[in-house]
Write a protein that holds these residues in place. Structure first.
Motif, PDB file in Angstrom:
ATOM      1  N   VAL A 195      10.155  -1.743  -2.021  1.00  0.00           N
ATOM      2  CA  VAL A 195      11.110  -2.373  -1.112  1.00  0.00           C
ATOM      3  C   VAL A 195      11.875  -1.357  -0.245  1.00  0.00           C
ATOM      4  O   VAL A 195      12.268  -1.669   0.869  1.00  0.00           O
ATOM      5  N   ILE A 196      12.042  -0.139  -0.756  1.00  0.00           N
ATOM      6  CA  ILE A 196      12.787   0.855   0.020  1.00  0.00           C
ATOM      7  C   ILE A 196      11.933   2.080   0.351  1.00  0.00           C
ATOM      8  O   ILE A 196      11.932   2.547   1.491  1.00  0.00           O
TER       9      ILE A 196
ATOM     10  N   TYR B  29       7.350   4.193   6.463  1.00  0.00           N
ATOM     11  CA  TYR B  29       6.940   3.489   7.685  1.00  0.00           C
ATOM     12  C   TYR B  29       7.944   3.719   8.818  1.00  0.00           C
ATOM     13  O   TYR B  29       7.547   3.855   9.977  1.00  0.00           O
ATOM     14  N   ALA B  30       9.225   3.713   8.505  1.00  0.00           N
ATOM     15  CA  ALA B  30      10.243   3.887   9.545  1.00  0.00           C
ATOM     16  C   ALA B  30      10.056   5.227  10.261  1.00  0.00           C
ATOM     17  O   ALA B  30      10.059   5.286  11.497  1.00  0.00           O
ATOM     18  N   PHE B  31       9.880   6.286   9.492  1.00  0.00           N
ATOM     19  CA  PHE B  31       9.662   7.603  10.097  1.00  0.00           C
ATOM     20  C   PHE B  31       8.321   7.662  10.814  1.00  0.00           C
ATOM     21  O   PHE B  31       8.213   8.185  11.919  1.00  0.00           O
TER      22      PHE B  31
ATOM     23  N   LEU C 241       5.233   7.723  15.824  1.00  0.00           N
ATOM     24  CA  LEU C 241       4.043   7.200  16.492  1.00  0.00           C
ATOM     25  C   LEU C 241       4.417   6.632  17.862  1.00  0.00           C
ATOM     26  O   LEU C 241       3.785   6.925  18.876  1.00  0.00           O
ATOM     27  N   LYS C 242       5.465   5.837  17.906  1.00  0.00           N
ATOM     28  CA  LYS C 242       5.921   5.255  19.163  1.00  0.00           C
ATOM     29  C   LYS C 242       6.412   6.335  20.118  1.00  0.00           C
ATOM     30  O   LYS C 242       6.066   6.346  21.308  1.00  0.00           O
ATOM     31  N   LEU C 243       7.212   7.244  19.610  1.00  0.00           N
ATOM     32  CA  LEU C 243       7.798   8.301  20.441  1.00  0.00           C
ATOM     33  C   LEU C 243       6.723   9.187  21.075  1.00  0.00           C
ATOM     34  O   LEU C 243       6.759   9.459  22.269  1.00  0.00           O
ATOM     35  N   VAL C 244       5.755   9.614  20.278  1.00  0.00           N
ATOM     36  CA  VAL C 244       4.737  10.549  20.761  1.00  0.00           C
ATOM     37  C   VAL C 244       3.707   9.862  21.652  1.00  0.00           C
ATOM     38  O   VAL C 244       3.279  10.429  22.662  1.00  0.00           O
ATOM     39  N   THR C 245       3.306   8.650  21.304  1.00  0.00           N
ATOM     40  CA  THR C 245       2.243   7.980  22.072  1.00  0.00           C
ATOM     41  C   THR C 245       2.773   7.135  23.221  1.00  0.00           C
ATOM     42  O   THR C 245       2.026   6.821  24.145  1.00  0.00           O
ATOM     43  N   GLY C 246       4.012   6.723  23.144  1.00  0.00           N
ATOM     44  CA  GLY C 246       4.577   5.852  24.172  1.00  0.00           C
ATOM     45  C   GLY C 246       4.196   4.391  23.999  1.00  0.00           C
ATOM     46  O   GLY C 246       4.517   3.560  24.846  1.00  0.00           O
TER      47      GLY C 246
ATOM     48  N   LEU D  85       3.971  -0.921  15.160  1.00  0.00           N
ATOM     49  CA  LEU D  85       4.064  -1.595  13.853  1.00  0.00           C
ATOM     50  C   LEU D  85       2.721  -2.151  13.405  1.00  0.00           C
ATOM     51  O   LEU D  85       2.358  -2.059  12.230  1.00  0.00           O
ATOM     52  N   LEU D  86       1.976  -2.746  14.349  1.00  0.00           N
ATOM     53  CA  LEU D  86       0.689  -3.349  14.004  1.00  0.00           C
ATOM     54  C   LEU D  86      -0.359  -2.309  13.613  1.00  0.00           C
ATOM     55  O   LEU D  86      -1.230  -2.585  12.778  1.00  0.00           O
ATOM     56  N   THR D  87      -0.297  -1.124  14.189  1.00  0.00           N
ATOM     57  CA  THR D  87      -1.290  -0.093  13.858  1.00  0.00           C
ATOM     58  C   THR D  87      -0.772   0.941  12.872  1.00  0.00           C
ATOM     59  O   THR D  87      -1.559   1.575  12.179  1.00  0.00           O
ATOM     60  N   GLY D  88       0.549   1.091  12.793  1.00  0.00           N
ATOM     61  CA  GLY D  88       1.107   2.149  11.958  1.00  0.00           C
ATOM     62  C   GLY D  88       1.745   1.716  10.661  1.00  0.00           C
ATOM     63  O   GLY D  88       2.120   2.558   9.847  1.00  0.00           O
ATOM     64  N   ALA D  89       1.884   0.403  10.444  1.00  0.00           N
ATOM     65  CA  ALA D  89       2.507  -0.059   9.200  1.00  0.00           C
ATOM     66  C   ALA D  89       1.769  -1.244   8.582  1.00  0.00           C
ATOM     67  O   ALA D  89       1.370  -1.196   7.418  1.00  0.00           O
ATOM     68  N   LEU D  90       1.592  -2.282   9.340  1.00  0.00           N
ATOM     69  CA  LEU D  90       1.055  -3.536   8.806  1.00  0.00           C
ATOM     70  C   LEU D  90      -0.243  -3.395   8.009  1.00  0.00           C
ATOM     71  O   LEU D  90      -0.341  -3.947   6.912  1.00  0.00           O
ATOM     72  N   PRO D  91      -1.251  -2.634   8.486  1.00  0.00           N
ATOM     73  CA  PRO D  91      -2.503  -2.558   7.719  1.00  0.00           C
ATOM     74  C   PRO D  91      -2.359  -1.862   6.358  1.00  0.00           C
ATOM     75  O   PRO D  91      -3.206  -2.023   5.491  1.00  0.00           O
ATOM     76  N   PHE D  92      -1.296  -1.108   6.191  1.00  0.00           N
ATOM     77  CA  PHE D  92      -1.151  -0.286   4.996  1.00  0.00           C
ATOM     78  C   PHE D  92      -0.345  -0.949   3.884  1.00  0.00           C
ATOM     79  O   PHE D  92      -0.347  -0.477   2.748  1.00  0.00           O
ATOM     80  N   ILE D  93       0.350  -2.022   4.198  1.00  0.00           N
ATOM     81  CA  ILE D  93       1.263  -2.639   3.228  1.00  0.00           C
ATOM     82  C   ILE D  93       0.577  -3.036   1.922  1.00  0.00           C
ATOM     83  O   ILE D  93       1.053  -2.650   0.847  1.00  0.00           O
ATOM     84  N   PRO D  94      -0.536  -3.781   1.927  1.00  0.00           N
ATOM     85  CA  PRO D  94      -1.110  -4.213   0.645  1.00  0.00           C
ATOM     86  C   PRO D  94      -1.468  -3.056  -0.299  1.00  0.00           C
ATOM     87  O   PRO D  94      -1.087  -3.081  -1.475  1.00  0.00           O
ATOM     88  N   LEU D  95      -2.166  -2.053   0.207  1.00  0.00           N
ATOM     89  CA  LEU D  95      -2.537  -0.939  -0.677  1.00  0.00           C
ATOM     90  C   LEU D  95      -1.348  -0.060  -1.039  1.00  0.00           C
ATOM     91  O   LEU D  95      -1.310   0.521  -2.130  1.00  0.00           O
TER      92      LEU D  95
END
Length: 188
Positions: A127-128, A134-136, A141-146, A153-163
């Motif tokens: 939970v934390i 993911y927050a970092f 990811l957003k800052l560097v790629t624009g 969020l869809l490419t950098g966090a969501l796919p990884f949540i289950p595992l």
């Protein structure tokens, strides 16, 4: 040398060994990956090791352990995900996850409590801890790629949540027998 001094030296050696093993395990876990065609970040085993670092070490030890890992990678040793290293990786699109590892390990070590509790460990990690990573990661990811926040969020966090949830639960389950084995070896 007094018995107390001898015991303190043994404890310091044991602590240094635990920290070195966690650095080594983090380096090795970076090679165990599943590439995702739609994301810059692959699925890696590192979340499990980051959580274990927080569960097995003090906050100071976790900080030093993760800092050493980051410095080794920054120096160019291929210890980051998929066998990469260097400042380009640390400060590139996916480097935020690495900074998140440091913060998460320290947070978990600081908040886990004195006695093992599977539910508390699992809750803190899932939970934390993972959202901190993911927050970092997503922010860099957003800052560097624009890219916009949604795509990040869809490419950098969501796919990884289950595992990552599975890895958090595994780390919480492994923490007790590992800590018990360490304590037994220190008492010999």
């Amino acid at each position: 040398m007094s018995t107390q001094t001898h015991r303190q030296n043994i404890n310091k050696t044991a602590d240094m060994t635990k920290m070195a093993l966690m650095v080594a395990m983090n380096c090795i876990s970076a090679y165990i990956i599943i590439p995702l065609p739609f994301s810059m970040s692959p699925i890696a085993l590192q979340t499990l090791i980051v959580n274990l670092t927080g569960y097995l070490l003090t906050a100071k030890q976790a900080f030093i352990t993760m800092l050493v890992y980051l410095l080794i990678g920054l120096a160019g040793v291929p210890v980051f995900t998929g066998g990469s290293g260097g400042p380009g990786k640390l400060f590139g699109p996916t480097g935020g996850y690495l900074f998140g590892f440091l913060v998460t390990a320290v947070f978990l070590a600081y908040t886990r409590g004195e006695n093992y509790n599977f539910k508390r460990y699992a809750l803190l990690g899932c939970v934390i801890g993972v959202p901190l990573i993911y927050a970092f990661g997503v922010a860099q990811l957003k800052l560097v790629t624009g890219m916009d926040w949604t795509k990040a969020l869809l490419t950098g966090a969501l796919p990884f949540i289950p595992l990552d949830v599975v890895k958090c639960l595994a780390a919480a389950a492994l923490a007790y027998p590992i800590q018990r084995a360490i304590n037994n070896s220190n008492n010999r």
